[in-house]
Structure formats: structure tokens, C-alpha cells
Design an enzyme around this catalytic site. Structure first.
Site, PDB file in Angstrom:
ATOM      1  N   GLU A   1      -2.737  -1.288  11.015  1.00  0.00           N
ATOM      2  CA  GLU A   1      -1.689  -1.056  12.350  1.00  0.00           C
ATOM      3  C   GLU A   1      -2.174   0.268  13.008  1.00  0.00           C
ATOM      4  O   GLU A   1      -2.618   1.301  12.289  1.00  0.00           O
ATOM      5  CB  GLU A   1      -0.563  -0.854  11.692  1.00  0.00           C
ATOM      6  CG  GLU A   1       0.119  -2.420  11.737  1.00  0.00           C
ATOM      7  CD  GLU A   1       1.213  -2.497  10.502  1.00  0.00           C
ATOM      8  OE1 GLU A   1       0.823  -2.100   9.453  1.00  0.00           O
ATOM      9  OE2 GLU A   1       2.134  -3.198  10.633  1.00  0.00           O
TER      10      GLU A   1
ATOM     11  N   CYS B   1      -0.983   7.329  15.794  1.00  0.00           N
ATOM     12  CA  CYS B   1      -1.054   7.457  14.413  1.00  0.00           C
ATOM     13  C   CYS B   1      -1.939   6.221  14.235  1.00  0.00           C
ATOM     14  O   CYS B   1      -1.834   5.059  14.325  1.00  0.00           O
ATOM     15  CB  CYS B   1       0.447   6.774  14.059  1.00  0.00           C
ATOM     16  SG  CYS B   1       0.575   6.793  12.254  1.00  0.00           S
TER      17      CYS B   1
ATOM     18  N   CYS C   1      -3.076   0.515   0.741  1.00  0.00           N
ATOM     19  CA  CYS C   1      -3.162   1.665   0.125  1.00  0.00           C
ATOM     20  C   CYS C   1      -3.000   1.488  -1.268  1.00  0.00           C
ATOM     21  O   CYS C   1      -2.186   0.679  -1.950  1.00  0.00           O
ATOM     22  CB  CYS C   1      -2.053   2.648   0.491  1.00  0.00           C
ATOM     23  SG  CYS C   1      -2.121   4.253  -0.028  1.00  0.00           S
TER      24      CYS C   1
ATOM     25  N   CYS D   1       3.300   4.790  -4.063  1.00  0.00           N
ATOM     26  CA  CYS D   1       4.666   5.481  -3.856  1.00  0.00           C
ATOM     27  C   CYS D   1       5.787   4.524  -3.737  1.00  0.00           C
ATOM     28  O   CYS D   1       5.580   3.508  -2.811  1.00  0.00           O
ATOM     29  CB  CYS D   1       4.407   6.379  -2.510  1.00  0.00           C
ATOM     30  SG  CYS D   1       3.014   7.361  -2.482  1.00  0.00           S
TER      31      CYS D   1
ATOM     32  N   CYS E   1       7.430   3.278  -0.009  1.00  0.00           N
ATOM     33  CA  CYS E   1       6.465   2.955   1.092  1.00  0.00           C
ATOM     34  C   CYS E   1       6.146   1.535   1.224  1.00  0.00           C
ATOM     35  O   CYS E   1       5.829   1.033   0.032  1.00  0.00           O
ATOM     36  CB  CYS E   1       5.417   3.797   0.991  1.00  0.00           C
ATOM     37  SG  CYS E   1       4.128   3.613   2.228  1.00  0.00           S
TER      38      CYS E   1
ATOM     39  N   ASN F   1       7.551  15.511  -0.698  1.00  0.00           N
ATOM     40  CA  ASN F   1       8.590  14.407  -1.143  1.00  0.00           C
ATOM     41  C   ASN F   1       9.272  14.689  -2.321  1.00  0.00           C
ATOM     42  O   ASN F   1      10.433  13.947  -2.642  1.00  0.00           O
ATOM     43  CB  ASN F   1       7.998  13.085  -1.381  1.00  0.00           C
ATOM     44  CG  ASN F   1       7.306  12.723   0.190  1.00  0.00           C
ATOM     45  OD1 ASN F   1       7.327  13.215   1.056  1.00  0.00           O
ATOM     46  ND2 ASN F   1       6.368  11.815   0.057  1.00  0.00           N
TER      47      ASN F   1
ATOM     48  N   CYS G   1       7.270   5.707  10.081  1.00  0.00           N
ATOM     49  CA  CYS G   1       6.541   6.210   8.808  1.00  0.00           C
ATOM     50  C   CYS G   1       7.017   5.286   7.584  1.00  0.00           C
ATOM     51  O   CYS G   1       7.934   5.043   7.317  1.00  0.00           O
ATOM     52  CB  CYS G   1       7.082   7.635   8.352  1.00  0.00           C
ATOM     53  SG  CYS G   1       6.594   8.622   9.411  1.00  0.00           S
TER      54      CYS G   1
HETATM   55  N1  SAH Z   1      -0.949   8.219   2.705  1.00  0.00           N
HETATM   56  C1  SAH Z   1      -0.640   9.184   3.294  1.00  0.00           C
HETATM   57  C2  SAH Z   1      -0.497   9.063   4.997  1.00  0.00           C
HETATM   58  C3  SAH Z   1       0.217   7.703   5.256  1.00  0.00           C
HETATM   59  S1  SAH Z   1       2.091   8.026   5.177  1.00  0.00           S
HETATM   60  C4  SAH Z   1       0.415  10.005   2.673  1.00  0.00           C
HETATM   61  O1  SAH Z   1       1.163   9.498   1.958  1.00  0.00           O
HETATM   62  O2  SAH Z   1       0.725  11.218   2.889  1.00  0.00           O
HETATM   63  C5  SAH Z   1       2.718   9.104   6.021  1.00  0.00           C
HETATM   64  C6  SAH Z   1       3.951   9.896   5.871  1.00  0.00           C
HETATM   65  O3  SAH Z   1       4.931   8.901   5.591  1.00  0.00           O
HETATM   66  C7  SAH Z   1       3.800  10.355   4.455  1.00  0.00           C
HETATM   67  O4  SAH Z   1       4.287  11.680   4.372  1.00  0.00           O
HETATM   68  C8  SAH Z   1       4.868   9.572   3.489  1.00  0.00           C
HETATM   69  O5  SAH Z   1       5.475  10.254   2.609  1.00  0.00           O
HETATM   70  C9  SAH Z   1       5.837   9.094   4.584  1.00  0.00           C
HETATM   71  N2  SAH Z   1       6.645   7.839   4.173  1.00  0.00           N
HETATM   72  C10 SAH Z   1       6.182   6.886   3.363  1.00  0.00           C
HETATM   73  N3  SAH Z   1       7.040   5.883   3.322  1.00  0.00           N
HETATM   74  C11 SAH Z   1       8.153   6.498   4.211  1.00  0.00           C
HETATM   75  C12 SAH Z   1       9.326   5.925   4.223  1.00  0.00           C
HETATM   76  N4  SAH Z   1       9.756   4.542   4.177  1.00  0.00           N
HETATM   77  N5  SAH Z   1      10.220   6.529   5.137  1.00  0.00           N
HETATM   78  C13 SAH Z   1       9.956   7.557   5.555  1.00  0.00           C
HETATM   79  N6  SAH Z   1       8.687   8.296   5.368  1.00  0.00           N
HETATM   80  C14 SAH Z   1       7.724   7.499   4.579  1.00  0.00           C
HETATM   81 FE1  SF4 Z   2      -0.122   5.525   0.426  1.00  0.00          FE
HETATM   82 FE2  SF4 Z   2       2.234   5.001   1.358  1.00  0.00          FE
HETATM   83 FE3  SF4 Z   2       1.975   6.591  -0.720  1.00  0.00          FE
HETATM   84 FE4  SF4 Z   2       1.021   7.205   1.807  1.00  0.00          FE
HETATM   85  S1  SF4 Z   2       3.370   6.840   1.091  1.00  0.00           S
HETATM   86  S2  SF4 Z   2       0.014   7.399  -0.197  1.00  0.00           S
HETATM   87  S3  SF4 Z   2       0.557   5.132   2.704  1.00  0.00           S
HETATM   88  S4  SF4 Z   2       1.592   4.381  -0.755  1.00  0.00           S
END
Ligand code: SAH
Ligand code: SF4
Length: 337
Positions: free
Chosen positions: A76, A89, A96, A100, A103, A204, A320
Site C-alpha cells: 500500500e 506514505c 511486517c 505489534c 497494528c 508507544n 496508520c
Molecule cells: N513499522 C514502522 C513504520 C510503520 S507503522 C513502525 O512501527 O514505526 C507507522 C506508525 O503507525 C507507527 O508509529 C505505529 O506505532 C503506528 N501504528 C501502528 N498501528 C496503529 C494503529 N492501529 N493506530 C494508530 N497508529 C498505529
Molecule cells: Fe510492523 Fe505495524 Fe509494528 Fe510498525 S507498528 S513495526 S508496521 S507491526
């Protein structure tokens, strides 16, 4: 390919002049003209292109692209525009591997790294679709789509060098930012790169225990060491680190959390972005109320510039953490390419 790669591929038969014309056609003109190619190479050597397999438009103007790669996999790319400022973006991996808990991309697991060409190709596609030129408007690139960019650092750095080459796309180096879940040795390697994106860290949480629960990667790369690495990160003039903080209702959004965060980041040259959770199917957290987000922000703001990131494109699963090829949702209006 960087210019030097094209030169090497053409040598010794063809000159640097040829290489420069190809580079210009692909990256500066952005509409490849086959006549710049030496005839004997025309079939062997062609610029790759990503295929747009779907396009979703949000009511707030955000557009989410599902881009198809040569092997049929998709990633995406999201385009956001506000006033005179455009943000693209981009993804760095298909899926990935970092697990997390908030996510949606995490649910895909890792399929593969993107090549530098596939990373730059996302930018070229969006620039072409929206008729963008970095010289006319403020254009930002954030590596915050699918994937953990520091697990694909070589290709991310190569893509960055291509994006900022003033003979081609001509992005400002300061306008490219990557976000990481916190891979310490790779942050150090990033710091040593001459041309590199700016650094954003997905913090986070306000403590090691709390972060461990939602970002198991903390077991390997501990919070205290991560913050130490950030303190040592070689910032360029006027640069600062961004810390991102996904706000999860009744989990990490209390006043006590905010106070702990202030202590963790004390003395750092940094700014903070709060991201209220963008919900998704299977994500076991809630989005905090605006009042809670406000209160948290006010506490952080007393020591660190702190912004609340506005959700963009939630209705099309473009926000995000929502990037997971969602295309079956009945709420989505698919605009065919
Ligand atoms: N993998 C990298 C970049 C992609 S995620 C990282 O984790 O930093 C980009 C941002 O989106 C990160 O700061 C992550 O913590 C945030 N993110 C992930 N899932 C989310 C969600 N469900 N709601 C809001 N932010 C989220
Ligand atoms: Fe991967 Fe999502 Fe964690 Fe970013 S927030 S490192 S995209 S699992």
C-alpha cells in the site's frame, strides 16, 4: 538504479552521456522515453513500473493505492494532501515481521523486502497520478506504510539517495522520514549514513513492562537502551528525533503515563506525535476520548513540542496501522483505476 548503477550497466559500450539521459527520463521526466535507450539494449534493459491494482478515496481527500509488484504481491501507498502540503506514505516491506499488538499490518507477517526500485516506484506512481513536483509544493515522504524500514535498510537508503538526487526526482533530504519500532544496531547504522531519512521512533508506551505487552520486540531491544541510542544519534543541524505514541484507551493514555514519558525523553532534541488508535478488526484496544488525548498532550507540551496526528483516511483503511490490503470492507467505495 542510481546514476552510477546505470553507468556501470552500460559500460564499456555506452557512455555516461547515455546513462544520464536514461536517468533523466526515468526520474526527472517521469515518463520513460524508449528512444533514450541505446538500440541494442532496448529489450534487455527496461525501467520497471508498479501496477496500480486498486485505488480508494477517502471523504477527507486521502487516497490509498494498492500497488502490484512484478511477482503479483501487493503493498500500500497512501497520498495525503492538506493546504500546500502533500505527504506520500510508502511501504518498505510486504507485510511486517514485528508483532505489534495494535497494528493490522502485523497480522500479515513478513512476505518479503521491497527492492529500492519498488520503494521509489511507489513515489513515482503517486507523483504521476497527482501531478506532483517537489519544487512547486511542499512534498514529504514518510516510510510509515507496511513494514519495518530498518529491516530493509540497504534498500531504504538506496531509495533515499535516488529520491534526493537533484538530477532526478529532487526531494529535499529533510522531507523524508522513516519510522521504526526500534532496532538498535540499525538505528546506529542509519546514523552513519551520509544521506538518510530523518528518524522517528515508535515509542508507544511509558515503561518497559508496558511496551513489552504491546511491542514484543522490546524483549530484544530494551527501552532504556533504545532511548540511550536515540540520545547518541548524530543529528544534523536543526534536526530532531520524532517520537510516535499510539494512544490506547485505558492502557497507556493516563496522566501518569504522560508524566513518565516526559521523564523518559528529558533532555532530548525531539518532538512527539500522538496517534489515537485507528481501530481495525481483531485489534484488542480502543481509541481514547478526545479529552484524554488533550490532557495527555498538555502534559507532554510542557516540556516537548507535541502534536496529535489527525486520522487520515480511516474510512478507507488508509490510516496508520490499518494497511493490510483491506478491500472487502462493505464500507469501502472502490474507485477503479
Ligand atoms: N513499522 C514502522 C513504520 C510503520 S507503522 C513502525 O512501527 O514505526 C507507522 C506508525 O503507525 C507507527 O508509529 C505505529 O506505532 C503506528 N501504528 C501502528 N498501528 C496503529 C494503529 N492501529 N493506530 C494508530 N497508529 C498505529
Ligand atoms: Fe510492523 Fe505495524 Fe509494528 Fe510498525 S507498528 S513495526 S508496521 S507491526
Amino acid at each position: 538504479m542510481e546514476l552510477a548503477d546505470i553507468e556501470a550497466a552500460l559500460a564499456p559500450q555506452y557512455s555516461k552521456f547515455h546513462a544520464r539521459r536514461i536517468f533523466d527520463s526515468v526520474y526527472a521526466q517521469r515518463s520513460f522515453d524508449a528512444s533514450v535507450m541505446p538500440e541494442s539494449l532496448r529489450f534487455a534493459f527496461q525501467p520497471g513500473e508498479l501496477k496500480e491494482s486498486a485505488r480508494y478515496e477517502s471523504s477527507d481527500g486521502t487516497v490509498r493505492y494498492l500497488m502490484q509488484l512484478a511477482d503479483g504481491k501487493t503493498v500500500e501507498t497512501v497520498f495525503m494532501t492538506e493546504g500546500s502540503r502533500d505527504t506520500i506514505c510508502i511501504s518498505s516491506q510486504v507485510g511486517c515481521p514485528v508483532d505489534c499488538k495494535f497494528c493490522l499490518t502485523a497480522l500479515m507477517g513478513l512476505e518479503r523486502n521491497l527492492t529500492a526500485g519498488e520503494i521509489v516506484g511507489q513515489v513515482l506512481h503517486v507523483m504521476h497520478r497527482h501531478d506532483l513536483a517537489p519544487k512547486n509544493r511542499t512534498m514529504n515522504i514518510v516510510m510509515m506504510g507496511q513494514g519495518e524500514p530498518l529491516m530493509n535498510l540497504d534498500n531504504v537508503l538506496k531509495a533515499t539517495r535516488i529520491l534526493v538526487d537533484q538530477r532526478g526526482i529532487g526531494m529535499g533530504e529533510r522531507r523524508i522520514c522513516l519510522s521504526t519500532s526500534g532496532l538498535i544496531p540499525k538505528i546506529e547504522e542509519l546514523g552513519r549514513a551520509k544521506i538518510r531519512p530523518r528518524l522517528a521512533i515508535s515509542l508507544n508506551a511509558s515503561s518497559e513492562e508496558q511496551r513489552m505487552e504491546i511491542m514484543p520486540i522490546t524483549q530484544k531491544w530494551h527501552l532504556a537502551e533504545l532511548l540511550e541510542t536515540c540520545r547518541r544519534f548524530p543529528l544534523k543541524p536543526k534536526e530532531h528525533i520524532f517520537f510516535e505514541y499510539v494512544m490506547l484507551g485505558d492502557f497507556n493514555d493516563s496522566e501518569a503515563d504522560a508524566e513518565r514519558v516526559v521523564k523518559l525523553l528529558a533532555g532530548m532534541t525531539c518532538k512527539m506525535n500522538l496517534i489515537p488508535l485507528n481501530p481495525g478488526p481483531g485489534i484488542p484496544f480502543t481509541t481514547p476520548s478526545d479529552e484524554r488525548v488533550d490532557r495527555f498532550q498538555k502534559i507532554i507540551m510542557q516540556s516537548i513540542p507535541c502534536y496529535v496526528r489527525k486520522p487520515r483516511g480511516r474510512d478507507i483503511y488508509a490510516a496508520c496501522g490499518q494497511l493490510n490490503r483491506m478491500n472487502q470492507e462493505s464500507s469501502l467505495v472502490q474507485v477503479m483505476a
